[in-house]
Design a protein around this motif. Structure first.
Motif, PDB file in Angstrom:
ATOM      1  N   PHE A 219     -32.014   0.013 -36.273  1.00  0.00           N
ATOM      2  CA  PHE A 219     -32.553   0.238 -37.608  1.00  0.00           C
ATOM      3  C   PHE A 219     -31.806  -0.616 -38.630  1.00  0.00           C
ATOM      4  CE2 PHE A 219     -33.375   3.945 -35.039  1.00  0.00           C
ATOM      5  CZ  PHE A 219     -34.694   4.233 -35.328  1.00  0.00           C
ATOM      6  N   LYS A 220     -32.573  -1.157 -39.594  1.00  0.00           N
ATOM      7  CA  LYS A 220     -31.986  -2.013 -40.620  1.00  0.00           C
ATOM      8  C   LYS A 220     -32.062  -1.314 -41.975  1.00  0.00           C
ATOM      9  CE  LYS A 220     -34.138  -5.884 -38.199  1.00  0.00           C
ATOM     10  NZ  LYS A 220     -35.149  -6.965 -38.324  1.00  0.00           N
ATOM     11  N   LYS A 221     -31.020  -1.461 -42.740  1.00  0.00           N
ATOM     12  CA  LYS A 221     -31.040  -0.948 -44.100  1.00  0.00           C
ATOM     13  C   LYS A 221     -31.874  -1.868 -44.981  1.00  0.00           C
ATOM     14  CE  LYS A 221     -26.570   1.407 -43.952  1.00  0.00           C
ATOM     15  NZ  LYS A 221     -25.230   1.526 -44.579  1.00  0.00           N
ATOM     16  N   PRO A 222     -32.633  -1.309 -45.920  1.00  0.00           N
ATOM     17  CA  PRO A 222     -33.438  -2.165 -46.802  1.00  0.00           C
ATOM     18  C   PRO A 222     -32.540  -3.018 -47.686  1.00  0.00           C
ATOM     19  CG  PRO A 222     -33.461   0.115 -47.557  1.00  0.00           C
ATOM     20  CD  PRO A 222     -32.798   0.120 -46.221  1.00  0.00           C
ATOM     21  N   PRO A 223     -32.873  -4.284 -47.854  1.00  0.00           N
ATOM     22  CA  PRO A 223     -32.053  -5.153 -48.700  1.00  0.00           C
ATOM     23  C   PRO A 223     -32.207  -4.797 -50.170  1.00  0.00           C
ATOM     24  CG  PRO A 223     -34.034  -6.298 -48.033  1.00  0.00           C
ATOM     25  CD  PRO A 223     -34.053  -4.977 -47.312  1.00  0.00           C
ATOM     26  N   ALA A 224     -31.213  -5.123 -50.940  1.00  0.00           N
ATOM     27  CA  ALA A 224     -31.319  -4.927 -52.385  1.00  0.00           C
ATOM     28  C   ALA A 224     -32.276  -5.966 -52.955  1.00  0.00           C
ATOM     29  CB  ALA A 224     -29.938  -5.059 -53.032  1.00  0.00           C
ATOM     30  N   VAL A 225     -33.279  -5.516 -53.693  1.00  0.00           N
ATOM     31  CA  VAL A 225     -34.297  -6.425 -54.217  1.00  0.00           C
ATOM     32  C   VAL A 225     -34.562  -6.118 -55.682  1.00  0.00           C
ATOM     33  CG1 VAL A 225     -35.457  -6.786 -52.004  1.00  0.00           C
ATOM     34  CG2 VAL A 225     -36.143  -4.868 -53.448  1.00  0.00           C
ATOM     35  N   ASP A 226     -34.989  -7.136 -56.394  1.00  0.00           N
ATOM     36  CA  ASP A 226     -35.459  -6.988 -57.763  1.00  0.00           C
ATOM     37  C   ASP A 226     -36.982  -6.889 -57.706  1.00  0.00           C
ATOM     38  OD1 ASP A 226     -36.253  -7.212 -60.398  1.00  0.00           O
ATOM     39  OD2 ASP A 226     -34.705  -8.675 -60.921  1.00  0.00           O
ATOM     40  N   LEU A 227     -37.493  -5.684 -57.834  1.00  0.00           N
ATOM     41  CA  LEU A 227     -38.927  -5.466 -57.659  1.00  0.00           C
ATOM     42  C   LEU A 227     -39.750  -6.183 -58.726  1.00  0.00           C
ATOM     43  CD1 LEU A 227     -38.974  -1.671 -56.701  1.00  0.00           C
ATOM     44  CD2 LEU A 227     -38.997  -3.663 -55.192  1.00  0.00           C
ATOM     45  N   ASP A 228     -39.208  -6.318 -59.935  1.00  0.00           N
ATOM     46  CA  ASP A 228     -39.952  -7.004 -60.997  1.00  0.00           C
ATOM     47  C   ASP A 228     -40.134  -8.488 -60.690  1.00  0.00           C
ATOM     48  OD1 ASP A 228     -40.330  -4.749 -62.645  1.00  0.00           O
ATOM     49  OD2 ASP A 228     -38.280  -4.913 -63.377  1.00  0.00           O
ATOM     50  N   LYS A 229     -39.162  -9.074 -59.999  1.00  0.00           N
ATOM     51  CA  LYS A 229     -39.302 -10.474 -59.602  1.00  0.00           C
ATOM     52  C   LYS A 229     -40.113 -10.600 -58.313  1.00  0.00           C
ATOM     53  CE  LYS A 229     -35.026 -12.182 -61.735  1.00  0.00           C
ATOM     54  NZ  LYS A 229     -33.710 -12.834 -61.486  1.00  0.00           N
ATOM     55  N   LEU A 230     -39.939  -9.639 -57.422  1.00  0.00           N
ATOM     56  CA  LEU A 230     -40.650  -9.691 -56.140  1.00  0.00           C
ATOM     57  C   LEU A 230     -42.159  -9.604 -56.336  1.00  0.00           C
ATOM     58  CD1 LEU A 230     -40.491  -9.694 -53.018  1.00  0.00           C
ATOM     59  CD2 LEU A 230     -40.351  -7.195 -53.129  1.00  0.00           C
ATOM     60  N   ILE A 231     -42.594  -8.858 -57.316  1.00  0.00           N
ATOM     61  CA  ILE A 231     -44.031  -8.650 -57.512  1.00  0.00           C
ATOM     62  C   ILE A 231     -44.764  -9.957 -57.771  1.00  0.00           C
ATOM     63  CG2 ILE A 231     -43.881  -8.250 -60.006  1.00  0.00           C
ATOM     64  CD1 ILE A 231     -46.010  -6.126 -59.710  1.00  0.00           C
ATOM     65  N   ASP A 232     -44.083 -10.935 -58.411  1.00  0.00           N
ATOM     66  CA  ASP A 232     -44.739 -12.196 -58.773  1.00  0.00           C
ATOM     67  C   ASP A 232     -45.128 -13.043 -57.557  1.00  0.00           C
ATOM     68  OD1 ASP A 232     -44.493 -11.526 -61.409  1.00  0.00           O
ATOM     69  OD2 ASP A 232     -42.670 -12.698 -61.744  1.00  0.00           O
ATOM     70  N   VAL A 233     -44.505 -12.804 -56.400  1.00  0.00           N
ATOM     71  CA  VAL A 233     -44.787 -13.627 -55.222  1.00  0.00           C
ATOM     72  C   VAL A 233     -45.552 -12.854 -54.149  1.00  0.00           C
ATOM     73  CG1 VAL A 233     -42.818 -15.133 -55.605  1.00  0.00           C
ATOM     74  CG2 VAL A 233     -42.521 -13.076 -54.215  1.00  0.00           C
ATOM     75  N   THR A 234     -45.909 -11.605 -54.417  1.00  0.00           N
ATOM     76  CA  THR A 234     -46.670 -10.847 -53.428  1.00  0.00           C
ATOM     77  C   THR A 234     -48.101 -11.358 -53.372  1.00  0.00           C
ATOM     78  OG1 THR A 234     -47.285  -9.175 -55.062  1.00  0.00           O
ATOM     79  CG2 THR A 234     -45.270  -8.772 -53.805  1.00  0.00           C
ATOM     80  N   PRO A 235     -48.726 -11.359 -52.204  1.00  0.00           N
ATOM     81  CA  PRO A 235     -50.112 -11.836 -52.102  1.00  0.00           C
ATOM     82  C   PRO A 235     -51.079 -11.074 -53.006  1.00  0.00           C
ATOM     83  CG  PRO A 235     -49.144 -11.625 -49.921  1.00  0.00           C
ATOM     84  CD  PRO A 235     -48.169 -11.022 -50.888  1.00  0.00           C
ATOM     85  N   SER A 236     -50.876  -9.759 -53.133  1.00  0.00           N
ATOM     86  CA  SER A 236     -51.789  -8.965 -53.965  1.00  0.00           C
ATOM     87  C   SER A 236     -51.744  -9.415 -55.416  1.00  0.00           C
ATOM     88  CB  SER A 236     -51.422  -7.478 -53.868  1.00  0.00           C
ATOM     89  OG  SER A 236     -51.584  -7.008 -52.550  1.00  0.00           O
ATOM     90  N   TYR A 237     -50.533  -9.734 -55.896  1.00  0.00           N
ATOM     91  CA  TYR A 237     -50.406 -10.208 -57.279  1.00  0.00           C
ATOM     92  C   TYR A 237     -51.044 -11.591 -57.436  1.00  0.00           C
ATOM     93  CZ  TYR A 237     -48.346 -11.886 -61.631  1.00  0.00           C
ATOM     94  OH  TYR A 237     -48.162 -12.406 -62.883  1.00  0.00           O
ATOM     95  N   VAL A 238     -50.781 -12.479 -56.487  1.00  0.00           N
ATOM     96  CA  VAL A 238     -51.348 -13.833 -56.560  1.00  0.00           C
ATOM     97  C   VAL A 238     -52.870 -13.766 -56.515  1.00  0.00           C
ATOM     98  CG1 VAL A 238     -51.473 -16.076 -55.425  1.00  0.00           C
ATOM     99  CG2 VAL A 238     -49.294 -14.866 -55.538  1.00  0.00           C
ATOM    100  N   ILE A 239     -53.407 -12.905 -55.668  1.00  0.00           N
ATOM    101  CA  ILE A 239     -54.864 -12.753 -55.575  1.00  0.00           C
ATOM    102  C   ILE A 239     -55.430 -12.271 -56.912  1.00  0.00           C
ATOM    103  CG2 ILE A 239     -56.679 -11.333 -54.552  1.00  0.00           C
ATOM    104  CD1 ILE A 239     -55.136 -11.480 -51.912  1.00  0.00           C
ATOM    105  N   ALA A 240     -54.803 -11.259 -57.504  1.00  0.00           N
ATOM    106  CA  ALA A 240     -55.285 -10.736 -58.789  1.00  0.00           C
ATOM    107  C   ALA A 240     -55.174 -11.791 -59.882  1.00  0.00           C
ATOM    108  CB  ALA A 240     -54.489  -9.487 -59.170  1.00  0.00           C
ATOM    109  N   ARG A 241     -54.077 -12.540 -59.872  1.00  0.00           N
ATOM    110  CA  ARG A 241     -53.891 -13.567 -60.896  1.00  0.00           C
ATOM    111  C   ARG A 241     -54.911 -14.695 -60.739  1.00  0.00           C
ATOM    112  NH1 ARG A 241     -50.264 -17.710 -60.708  1.00  0.00           N
ATOM    113  NH2 ARG A 241     -49.063 -16.672 -59.072  1.00  0.00           N
ATOM    114  N   LYS A 242     -55.202 -15.099 -59.510  1.00  0.00           N
ATOM    115  CA  LYS A 242     -56.186 -16.156 -59.279  1.00  0.00           C
ATOM    116  C   LYS A 242     -57.599 -15.691 -59.622  1.00  0.00           C
ATOM    117  CE  LYS A 242     -53.297 -19.254 -58.178  1.00  0.00           C
ATOM    118  NZ  LYS A 242     -53.057 -20.386 -59.096  1.00  0.00           N
ATOM    119  N   GLN A 243     -57.880 -14.420 -59.395  1.00  0.00           N
ATOM    120  CA  GLN A 243     -59.188 -13.896 -59.780  1.00  0.00           C
ATOM    121  C   GLN A 243     -59.358 -13.955 -61.306  1.00  0.00           C
ATOM    122  OE1 GLN A 243     -58.949 -10.043 -57.871  1.00  0.00           O
ATOM    123  NE2 GLN A 243     -60.331 -10.674 -56.227  1.00  0.00           N
ATOM    124  N   LEU A 244     -58.288 -13.637 -62.024  1.00  0.00           N
ATOM    125  CA  LEU A 244     -58.337 -13.745 -63.480  1.00  0.00           C
ATOM    126  C   LEU A 244     -58.489 -15.201 -63.905  1.00  0.00           C
ATOM    127  CD1 LEU A 244     -58.054 -12.616 -66.324  1.00  0.00           C
ATOM    128  CD2 LEU A 244     -55.557 -12.718 -66.047  1.00  0.00           C
TER     129      LEU A 244
END
Length: 409
Positions: A219-244
């Motif tokens: 089992f691996k511990k989840p890495p420390a992440v900045d969710l506000d920065k991570l959201i900008d590179v998620t496919p769901s965000y890119v898809i929504a941004r491209k649709q706009l």
């Protein structure tokens, strides 16, 4: 010689019947080659790239060539004449109402959209694969545990049977332990049936036969992440941004219905009664076209695209908020699952120790049946609880990776 041949046959049979366990990395490699969804997503990307190349053609000249032979017959004299002709023409649009520029930008945005959609599809496919892989893995572990539980239930039944025959236990307690043994036998048979279904599902996802799987890493511990920065590179965000972005380009492109088009056309022609024809004709023209009232369709298009842009903005804002919440939720669920797993391990260690002590007391007449029975069942539940907690932690990890467009590697 016969002995050697017999040995070779035995060795070949042994090799053919040997079962090799499939690990996660091997499952990923097979899925990348065999998944229909991944292949389809890749084809969508390729099609969008060719659509982009096609959009560029609006700025390139259009060339055409033609040739003809015409024969005329005069009925009264039965005389005939032939005319030969061939020509080359070229048309270059100098201005086409901004349609070509926004068409290229839309095609480029669609390429990025399809690439993001490909990443999203990959994350979904690998999450489903991971879920099916864990079903097989932990059903295998469940069967091993249930075999141990069944053995323990049989030993308990034998123990209570002896105490009943010696007059130290009543028939109800004996029947209870016998019922627990029957339930353990059913649970084991049911788990074996579930394993068969789990292997079938995993085999179908991989399009390859799977008989056994294994997990090499822990089992691996989840890495420390900045969710506000991570959201900008998620496919769901890119898809929504491209649709706009596509809605914005569509709204801008609608202005083309109010603008003229300008083109330059050149033509080279040869004609005559003999082949090859000798009469040469060259011409060129500059053409301006303006549809000042196409029935009001341009006005309607402008209004429609504006409304669709407003809708796209609302959808984008909602999608970003939903995605931000999903990232936070799956990340926290991942941490919770790992902490719950650690708590389950501590509880199992305590229940094992308590069951050991209580069994010794019961055998020495220092504990009653009800106390021994309750603690014994708690120990068994703690064992199955640990297995469920392990699977739950790995599923939470897989869901976290899927949410931001990744997968377990």
């Amino acid at each position: 010689m016969k002995a050697f041949v017999f040995f070779v046959i035995l060795l070949a049979v042994a090799l053919c019947t040997n079962v090799f366990a499939l690990d996660w990395n091997e499952a990923l490699s097979i899925a990348e080659q065999n998944s229909h969804e991944l292949v389809s997503a890749q084809k969508e990307v390729e099609a969008s790239e060719w659509t982009y190349r096609k959009a560029i053609s609006a700025f390139l000249p259009q060339l055409s060539a033609g040739a003809s032979m015409t024969e005329s017959l005069t009925p009264t004299t039965s005389a005939s004449s032939r005319t030969y002709r061939y020509d080359l023409s070229a048309t270059q649009y100098l201005f086409k109402g901004m349609e070509g520029i926004y068409g290229i930008q839309s095609a480029s945005a669609n390429v990025e959209y399809q690439k993001a959609n490909q990443r999203s599809t990959q994350a979904s496919v690998f999450y489903d694969l991971r879920s099916a892989f864990l079903d097989v893995l932990y059903t295998q572990e469940e069967i091993n545990l249930l075999e141990k539980i069944l053995k323990q239930r049989k030993e308990n039944t034998s123990l209570i049977q002896l105490r009943y025959e010696s007059g130290k236990e009543d028939k109800g307690n004996l029947m209870t332990t016998q019922a627990d043994q029957a339930e353990a036998e059913y649970d084991l048979a049911s788990a074996r049936r579930n394993l068969k279904l789990a292997k079938l599902k995993l085999s179908q996802l991989l399009q390859a036969n799977v008989d056994k799987v294994e997990e090499k890493e822990g089992f691996k511990k989840p890495p420390a992440v900045d969710l506000d920065k991570l959201i900008d590179v998620t496919p769901s965000y890119v898809i929504a941004r491209k649709q706009l972005h596509l809605a914005e380009l569509s709204q801008k492109s609608s202005i083309s219905g109010f603008l003229p088009s300008l083109s330059l056309r050149g033509n080279y022609r040869k004609s005559g009664s003999d082949w090859p024809p000798e009469k040469e004709d060259t011409s060129w023209s500059l053409n301006l076209s303006y549809s000042f009232f196409p029935g009001g369709s341009n006005i309607a298009e402008r209004v429609i695209s504006g409304v669709e842009l407003d809708q796209a903005k609302e959808d984008f804002d909602r999608s970003v908020k939903d995605l931000r919440y999903s990232l936070e939720q799956t990340y926290e669920d991942y941490i919770d699952a790992l902490e719950a797993l650690e708590l389950t391990r501590i509880s199992l260690a305590a229940s094992r120790e308590r069951a050991k002590i209580t069994t010794a007391k019961y055998l020495n007449g220092l504990a009653l049946y009800d106390e021994w029975y309750r603690i014994e069942n708690n120990n068994i539940r703690a064992q199955t609880g640990l297995l469920n907690a392990q699977k739950g932690a790995l599923l939470a990890e897989a869901l976290w990776h899927k949410t931001y467009g990744g997968y377990v590697k």
